[in-house]
Design a protein around this motif. Structure first.
Motif, PDB file in Angstrom:
ATOM      1  N   VAL A   1       0.832  -1.208   0.000  1.00  0.00           N
ATOM      2  CA  VAL A   1       0.000   0.000   0.000  1.00  0.00           C
ATOM      3  C   VAL A   1       0.868   1.259   0.000  1.00  0.00           C
ATOM      4  CG1 VAL A   1      -1.700   1.319   1.315  1.00  0.00           C
ATOM      5  CG2 VAL A   1      -1.934  -1.163   1.105  1.00  0.00           C
ATOM      6  N   LEU A   2       1.872   1.301   0.867  1.00  0.00           N
ATOM      7  CA  LEU A   2       2.752   2.469   0.917  1.00  0.00           C
ATOM      8  C   LEU A   2       3.507   2.647  -0.397  1.00  0.00           C
ATOM      9  CD1 LEU A   2       4.241   2.133   4.525  1.00  0.00           C
ATOM     10  CD2 LEU A   2       2.457   3.703   3.738  1.00  0.00           C
ATOM     11  N   GLY A   3       3.961   1.541  -0.976  1.00  0.00           N
ATOM     12  CA  GLY A   3       4.647   1.623  -2.262  1.00  0.00           C
ATOM     13  C   GLY A   3       3.752   2.177  -3.351  1.00  0.00           C
ATOM     14  N   ALA A   4       2.496   1.758  -3.347  1.00  0.00           N
ATOM     15  CA  ALA A   4       1.551   2.241  -4.353  1.00  0.00           C
ATOM     16  C   ALA A   4       1.277   3.731  -4.182  1.00  0.00           C
ATOM     17  CB  ALA A   4       0.251   1.451  -4.269  1.00  0.00           C
ATOM     18  N   ILE A   5       1.195   4.202  -2.936  1.00  0.00           N
ATOM     19  CA  ILE A   5       0.946   5.624  -2.698  1.00  0.00           C
ATOM     20  C   ILE A   5       2.127   6.466  -3.189  1.00  0.00           C
ATOM     21  CG2 ILE A   5       0.659   7.375  -0.897  1.00  0.00           C
ATOM     22  CD1 ILE A   5      -0.995   5.344   0.653  1.00  0.00           C
ATOM     23  N   VAL A   6       3.341   6.030  -2.885  1.00  0.00           N
ATOM     24  CA  VAL A   6       4.528   6.749  -3.369  1.00  0.00           C
ATOM     25  C   VAL A   6       4.547   6.750  -4.893  1.00  0.00           C
ATOM     26  CG1 VAL A   6       7.051   6.726  -3.452  1.00  0.00           C
ATOM     27  CG2 VAL A   6       5.873   6.252  -1.298  1.00  0.00           C
ATOM     28  N   TYR A   7       4.301   5.605  -5.500  1.00  0.00           N
ATOM     29  CA  TYR A   7       4.266   5.451  -6.945  1.00  0.00           C
ATOM     30  C   TYR A   7       3.207   6.375  -7.545  1.00  0.00           C
ATOM     31  CZ  TYR A   7       4.357   2.739 -11.349  1.00  0.00           C
ATOM     32  OH  TYR A   7       4.471   2.333 -12.648  1.00  0.00           O
ATOM     33  N   THR A   8       2.033   6.438  -6.906  1.00  0.00           N
ATOM     34  CA  THR A   8       0.941   7.275  -7.407  1.00  0.00           C
ATOM     35  C   THR A   8       1.313   8.748  -7.367  1.00  0.00           C
ATOM     36  OG1 THR A   8      -0.735   5.672  -6.705  1.00  0.00           O
ATOM     37  CG2 THR A   8      -1.469   7.934  -7.061  1.00  0.00           C
ATOM     38  N   LEU A   9       1.904   9.196  -6.260  1.00  0.00           N
ATOM     39  CA  LEU A   9       2.276  10.599  -6.144  1.00  0.00           C
ATOM     40  C   LEU A   9       3.309  10.993  -7.197  1.00  0.00           C
ATOM     41  CD1 LEU A   9       2.473  11.012  -2.256  1.00  0.00           C
ATOM     42  CD2 LEU A   9       0.741  11.938  -3.810  1.00  0.00           C
ATOM     43  N   VAL A  10       4.269  10.122  -7.459  1.00  0.00           N
ATOM     44  CA  VAL A  10       5.270  10.406  -8.489  1.00  0.00           C
ATOM     45  C   VAL A  10       4.616  10.467  -9.867  1.00  0.00           C
ATOM     46  CG1 VAL A  10       7.334   9.529  -9.645  1.00  0.00           C
ATOM     47  CG2 VAL A  10       7.169   9.427  -7.153  1.00  0.00           C
ATOM     48  N   ALA A  11       3.731   9.499 -10.159  1.00  0.00           N
ATOM     49  CA  ALA A  11       3.067   9.461 -11.462  1.00  0.00           C
ATOM     50  C   ALA A  11       2.160  10.670 -11.669  1.00  0.00           C
ATOM     51  CB  ALA A  11       2.264   8.168 -11.595  1.00  0.00           C
ATOM     52  N   VAL A  12       1.388  11.029 -10.626  1.00  0.00           N
ATOM     53  CA  VAL A  12       0.491  12.185 -10.718  1.00  0.00           C
ATOM     54  C   VAL A  12       1.297  13.470 -10.895  1.00  0.00           C
ATOM     55  CG1 VAL A  12      -1.114  13.613  -9.383  1.00  0.00           C
ATOM     56  CG2 VAL A  12      -1.433  11.134  -9.487  1.00  0.00           C
ATOM     57  N   ALA A  13       2.425  13.592 -10.197  1.00  0.00           N
ATOM     58  CA  ALA A  13       3.283  14.772 -10.356  1.00  0.00           C
ATOM     59  C   ALA A  13       3.818  14.865 -11.781  1.00  0.00           C
ATOM     60  CB  ALA A  13       4.437  14.717  -9.352  1.00  0.00           C
ATOM     61  N   LEU A  14       4.167  13.716 -12.370  1.00  0.00           N
ATOM     62  CA  LEU A  14       4.662  13.697 -13.742  1.00  0.00           C
ATOM     63  C   LEU A  14       3.572  14.146 -14.719  1.00  0.00           C
ATOM     64  CD1 LEU A  14       6.752  12.969 -15.909  1.00  0.00           C
ATOM     65  CD2 LEU A  14       5.921  10.606 -15.803  1.00  0.00           C
ATOM     66  N   ILE A  15       2.368  13.594 -14.581  1.00  0.00           N
ATOM     67  CA  ILE A  15       1.264  13.971 -15.468  1.00  0.00           C
ATOM     68  C   ILE A  15       0.913  15.438 -15.277  1.00  0.00           C
ATOM     69  CG2 ILE A  15      -1.140  13.516 -16.061  1.00  0.00           C
ATOM     70  CD1 ILE A  15       0.725  11.292 -16.892  1.00  0.00           C
ATOM     71  N   PHE A  16       0.917  15.899 -14.032  1.00  0.00           N
ATOM     72  CA  PHE A  16       0.620  17.304 -13.760  1.00  0.00           C
ATOM     73  C   PHE A  16       1.661  18.212 -14.416  1.00  0.00           C
ATOM     74  CE2 PHE A  16       0.893  21.166 -11.176  1.00  0.00           C
ATOM     75  CZ  PHE A  16      -0.445  21.548 -11.139  1.00  0.00           C
ATOM     76  N   GLY A  17       2.931  17.805 -14.351  1.00  0.00           N
ATOM     77  CA  GLY A  17       3.985  18.587 -14.984  1.00  0.00           C
ATOM     78  C   GLY A  17       3.803  18.676 -16.488  1.00  0.00           C
ATOM     79  N   VAL A  18       3.403  17.584 -17.104  1.00  0.00           N
ATOM     80  CA  VAL A  18       3.151  17.593 -18.556  1.00  0.00           C
ATOM     81  C   VAL A  18       1.977  18.511 -18.878  1.00  0.00           C
ATOM     82  CG1 VAL A  18       2.438  16.183 -20.522  1.00  0.00           C
ATOM     83  CG2 VAL A  18       4.125  15.298 -18.900  1.00  0.00           C
ATOM     84  N   ALA A  19       0.921  18.441 -18.063  1.00  0.00           N
ATOM     85  CA  ALA A  19      -0.250  19.302 -18.282  1.00  0.00           C
ATOM     86  C   ALA A  19       0.139  20.779 -18.179  1.00  0.00           C
ATOM     87  CB  ALA A  19      -1.346  18.966 -17.277  1.00  0.00           C
ATOM     88  N   VAL A  20       0.980  21.127 -17.205  1.00  0.00           N
ATOM     89  CA  VAL A  20       1.447  22.508 -17.069  1.00  0.00           C
ATOM     90  C   VAL A  20       2.267  22.913 -18.292  1.00  0.00           C
ATOM     91  CG1 VAL A  20       2.968  24.028 -15.739  1.00  0.00           C
ATOM     92  CG2 VAL A  20       1.362  22.528 -14.551  1.00  0.00           C
ATOM     93  N   ALA A  21       3.107  21.984 -18.782  1.00  0.00           N
ATOM     94  CA  ALA A  21       3.896  22.274 -19.978  1.00  0.00           C
ATOM     95  C   ALA A  21       3.007  22.486 -21.202  1.00  0.00           C
ATOM     96  CB  ALA A  21       4.881  21.136 -20.237  1.00  0.00           C
ATOM     97  N   MET A  22       1.832  21.874 -21.202  1.00  0.00           N
ATOM     98  CA  MET A  22       0.884  22.027 -22.299  1.00  0.00           C
ATOM     99  C   MET A  22       0.065  23.315 -22.181  1.00  0.00           C
ATOM    100  SD  MET A  22      -0.437  18.074 -22.434  1.00  0.00           S
ATOM    101  CE  MET A  22      -1.781  18.401 -23.582  1.00  0.00           C
ATOM    102  N   GLY A  23       0.189  24.009 -21.050  1.00  0.00           N
ATOM    103  CA  GLY A  23      -0.520  25.266 -20.881  1.00  0.00           C
ATOM    104  C   GLY A  23      -1.518  25.294 -19.744  1.00  0.00           C
ATOM    105  N   TYR A  24      -1.609  24.233 -18.974  1.00  0.00           N
ATOM    106  CA  TYR A  24      -2.557  24.194 -17.854  1.00  0.00           C
ATOM    107  C   TYR A  24      -2.077  25.118 -16.746  1.00  0.00           C
ATOM    108  CZ  TYR A  24      -5.256  22.281 -13.935  1.00  0.00           C
ATOM    109  OH  TYR A  24      -6.078  22.127 -12.846  1.00  0.00           O
ATOM    110  N   ARG A  25      -2.962  25.987 -16.296  1.00  0.00           N
ATOM    111  CA  ARG A  25      -2.612  26.944 -15.247  1.00  0.00           C
ATOM    112  C   ARG A  25      -3.663  26.906 -14.140  1.00  0.00           C
ATOM    113  NH1 ARG A  25       1.193  26.346 -17.753  1.00  0.00           N
ATOM    114  NH2 ARG A  25       2.553  27.874 -18.782  1.00  0.00           N
TER     115      ARG A  25
END
Length: 266
Positions: free
Chosen positions: A116-140
């Motif tokens: 469970v803890l591993g999945a939460i860490v994995y999820t936070l990293v993945a969500v941060a990556l997707i969020f970063g891509v969205a910001v690079a695409m113009g999401y504000r």
């Protein structure tokens, strides 16, 4: 939880994080699909779908649709990561690893807690990556510091809830393929929600399902927090669904884990 159990849980956490680094293809698949959906829906369908958003200025643009769909993609990413958890737990069951752990002098709770803890860490990293891509695409986003903390807390709560469900399904599945196939249905639910298009334009039966399934209030709450708006009563529905799924998944997983024999035929 005692210091003994915490120590063993951290050991299991390290084990599961090492597994993630050793199987990069699975990581690419689980994180890559939400990323592909983000690019596909924004750059291919975004212009048309943005024009249909209610209340959008000038009929809605691709940028408007990016702001609308990004929270849905973030929640779908958290749901996608749970597939890997179910697969990992099922592999441990099939290989007899969990049965062997039960014969060792380690805290019983640490075996599942590590997943469970591993999945939460994995999820936070993945969500941060997707969020970063969205910001690079113009999401504000227009969220305040408090809204950002609340949004992160919601993502953690979603990950915790669906990870416990994934652990239970991994324990009950006869093989990793079954666990993966069953969990593959979960990331499809955000598509039948308010994640990609408003529910108001859906046919009657589909609309009723979309408005009353767990992902719609979760996505609406996250969207409101990132927009700097009050989520209203949706936040309580989102929290309620997460607590319900998480508690049921935890109780189911605990019951299944207690029934695992200490010796398991290969």
């Amino acid at each position: 939880m005692s210091s003994y159990a915490i120590r063993d849980s951290l050991t299991m956490l390290r084990r599961n994080l090492l597994h993630v680094t050793r199987y990069p293809s699975a990581t690419i698949m689980l994180v890559g699909m939400p990323l592909i959906f983000l690019l596909l829906f924004v750059y291919v369908f975004g212009g048309t779908l943005g024009a249909g958003l209610p209340g959008a200025e000038d009929g809605g643009t691709r940028a408007d649709y990016l702001a609308y769909v990004a929270p849905g993609i973030l929640v779908a990413t958290a749901a996608s990561i749970s597939i890997g958890t179910a697969l990992s737990v099922s592999m441990d069951m099939t290989d007899g690893i969990i049965a062997r752990f039960r014969t060792m002098a380690i805290a019983r709770v640490s075996v599942l807690t590590g997943h469970v803890l591993g999945a939460i860490v994995y999820t936070l990293v993945a969500v941060a990556l997707i969020f970063g891509v969205a910001v690079a695409m113009g999401y504000r986003p227009h969220a305040s510091a408090v809204d950002v903390l609340a949004a992160v807390g919601l993502v953690v709560l979603v990950a915790l809830a669906f990870t416990w469900l994934a652990v239970a399904l991994g324990l009950v599945s006869p093989d990793p393929e079954t666990a993966s196939n069953v969990m593959n249905l979960l990331p499809l639910l955000p598509f039948v929600s308010s994640g990609f298009v408003p529910t108001g334009g859906m046919p009657g039966g589909v609309r009723q399902f979309a408005e009353h399934q767990p992902f719609t209030p979760i996505i609406d709450t996250l969207r409101a927090l990132l927009d700097g708006r009050s989520p209203g009563t949706e936040v309580w529905w989102a929290i309620g669904w997460c607590v319900l799924v998480g508690v049921l998944g935890y109780l189911w997983a605990r019951r299944l884990y207690r029934r695992v024999p200490k010796t398991r035929a290969r």
